[in-house]
Design a protein around this motif. Structure first.
Motif, PDB file in Angstrom:
ATOM      1  N   SER A 126       0.827  -1.203   0.000  1.00 36.13           N
ATOM      2  CA  SER A 126       0.000   0.000   0.000  1.00 36.13           C
ATOM      3  C   SER A 126       0.864   1.257   0.000  1.00 36.13           C
ATOM      4  O   SER A 126       0.567   2.221  -0.713  1.00 36.13           O
ATOM      5  N   ALA A 127       1.931   1.262   0.798  1.00 29.71           N
ATOM      6  CA  ALA A 127       2.823   2.421   0.834  1.00 29.71           C
ATOM      7  C   ALA A 127       3.477   2.638  -0.524  1.00 29.71           C
ATOM      8  O   ALA A 127       3.605   3.777  -0.994  1.00 29.71           O
ATOM      9  N   LEU A 128       3.875   1.563  -1.174  1.00 31.11           N
ATOM     10  CA  LEU A 128       4.490   1.655  -2.500  1.00 31.11           C
ATOM     11  C   LEU A 128       3.507   2.230  -3.520  1.00 31.11           C
ATOM     12  O   LEU A 128       3.865   3.109  -4.323  1.00 31.11           O
ATOM     13  N   VAL A 129       2.266   1.781  -3.480  1.00 31.26           N
ATOM     14  CA  VAL A 129       1.245   2.294  -4.394  1.00 31.26           C
ATOM     15  C   VAL A 129       1.004   3.777  -4.150  1.00 31.26           C
ATOM     16  O   VAL A 129       0.876   4.564  -5.097  1.00 31.26           O
ATOM     17  N   VAL A 130       0.979   4.197  -2.888  1.00 34.45           N
ATOM     18  CA  VAL A 130       0.765   5.610  -2.567  1.00 34.45           C
ATOM     19  C   VAL A 130       1.911   6.457  -3.100  1.00 34.45           C
ATOM     20  O   VAL A 130       1.695   7.522  -3.697  1.00 34.45           O
ATOM     21  N   ARG A 133       1.696   6.646  -6.950  1.00 38.36           N
ATOM     22  CA  ARG A 133       0.569   7.502  -7.339  1.00 38.36           C
ATOM     23  C   ARG A 133       0.880   8.969  -7.067  1.00 38.36           C
ATOM     24  O   ARG A 133       0.573   9.836  -7.897  1.00 38.36           O
ATOM     25  N   GLN A 134       1.513   9.278  -5.960  1.00 38.20           N
ATOM     26  CA  GLN A 134       1.847  10.669  -5.631  1.00 38.20           C
ATOM     27  C   GLN A 134       2.846  11.232  -6.636  1.00 38.20           C
ATOM     28  O   GLN A 134       2.712  12.364  -7.085  1.00 38.20           O
ATOM     29  N   ARG A 139       3.961  14.708 -11.229  1.00 38.81           N
ATOM     30  CA  ARG A 139       4.427  14.871 -12.605  1.00 38.81           C
ATOM     31  C   ARG A 139       3.344  15.521 -13.465  1.00 38.81           C
ATOM     32  O   ARG A 139       3.614  16.431 -14.245  1.00 38.81           O
ATOM     33  N   LEU A 140       2.086  15.084 -13.303  1.00 35.33           N
ATOM     34  CA  LEU A 140       0.987  15.684 -14.060  1.00 35.33           C
ATOM     35  C   LEU A 140       0.798  17.156 -13.702  1.00 35.33           C
ATOM     36  O   LEU A 140       0.568  17.996 -14.584  1.00 35.33           O
ATOM     37  N   ALA A 141       0.926  17.476 -12.421  1.00 33.73           N
ATOM     38  CA  ALA A 141       0.759  18.864 -11.985  1.00 33.73           C
ATOM     39  C   ALA A 141       1.874  19.750 -12.559  1.00 33.73           C
ATOM     40  O   ALA A 141       1.614  20.867 -13.024  1.00 33.73           O
TER      41      ALA A 141
END
Length: 152
Positions: A126-130, A133-134, A139-141
């Motif tokens: 879960s930490a890796l996925v977070v 995703r962050q 990068r998108l921002a």
């Protein structure tokens, strides 16, 4: 002003005495059926004691031999098939010796550590996925900000 309507949601045809009596009869029979079945099952449970019931379910007992793993001879017993561990008990009222399935503390500890390991693995995943995703959102921002700056 138009015609005044009633706030009543029940159609007037449902309020006829014959229909009300049928509803009362129907729900009365349903409730009698439900409560009658519940009362009958309570009476049967309290009056009749099943023949195959182990004594340790209905009376006090003392553990004669602590929980131990079943051997090859005991493995075919019904008490051994559930957990692989069995303890011998003595029922105080009927003075009968019976075998009861039990859970070993070693088995419980092993299952606990397996659960802890699975939870630790799930936490790391879960930490890796977070984090991934962050970074993707960052990068998108930054791309959006860069495009806005270039358009000026």
């Amino acid at each position: 002003m138009g015609r005044m309507e009633s706030d009543c949601r029940i159609p007037m045809s449902c309020l006829r005495p014959r229909i009300l009596a049928l509803h009362a009869l129907f729900w009365g029979l349903v409730s009698l059926r439900v409560f009658g079945a519940a009362l009958l099952s309570e009476e049967k449970a309290s009056v009749a004691k099943p023949v195959g019931t182990p004594c340790w379910l209905v009376e006090e007992f003392v553990v004669a031999v602590e929980c131990s793993q079943c051997n090859a001879f005991q493995s075919s017993w019904a008490a051994c098939t559930r957990t692989g561990y069995v303890e011998r008990i003595n029922c105080t009222k009927s003075n009968r010796d019976e075998y009861k399935s039990c859970r070993s503390s070693l088995l419980e500890e092993h299952l606990f550590w397996k659960f802890e390991g699975a939870m630790l693995g799930l936490t790391l995943l879960s930490a890796l996925v977070v984090v991934v995703r962050q970074r993707s959102l960052d990068r998108l921002a930054s791309e959006k900000v860069r495009r806005q700056i270039e358009s000026i």
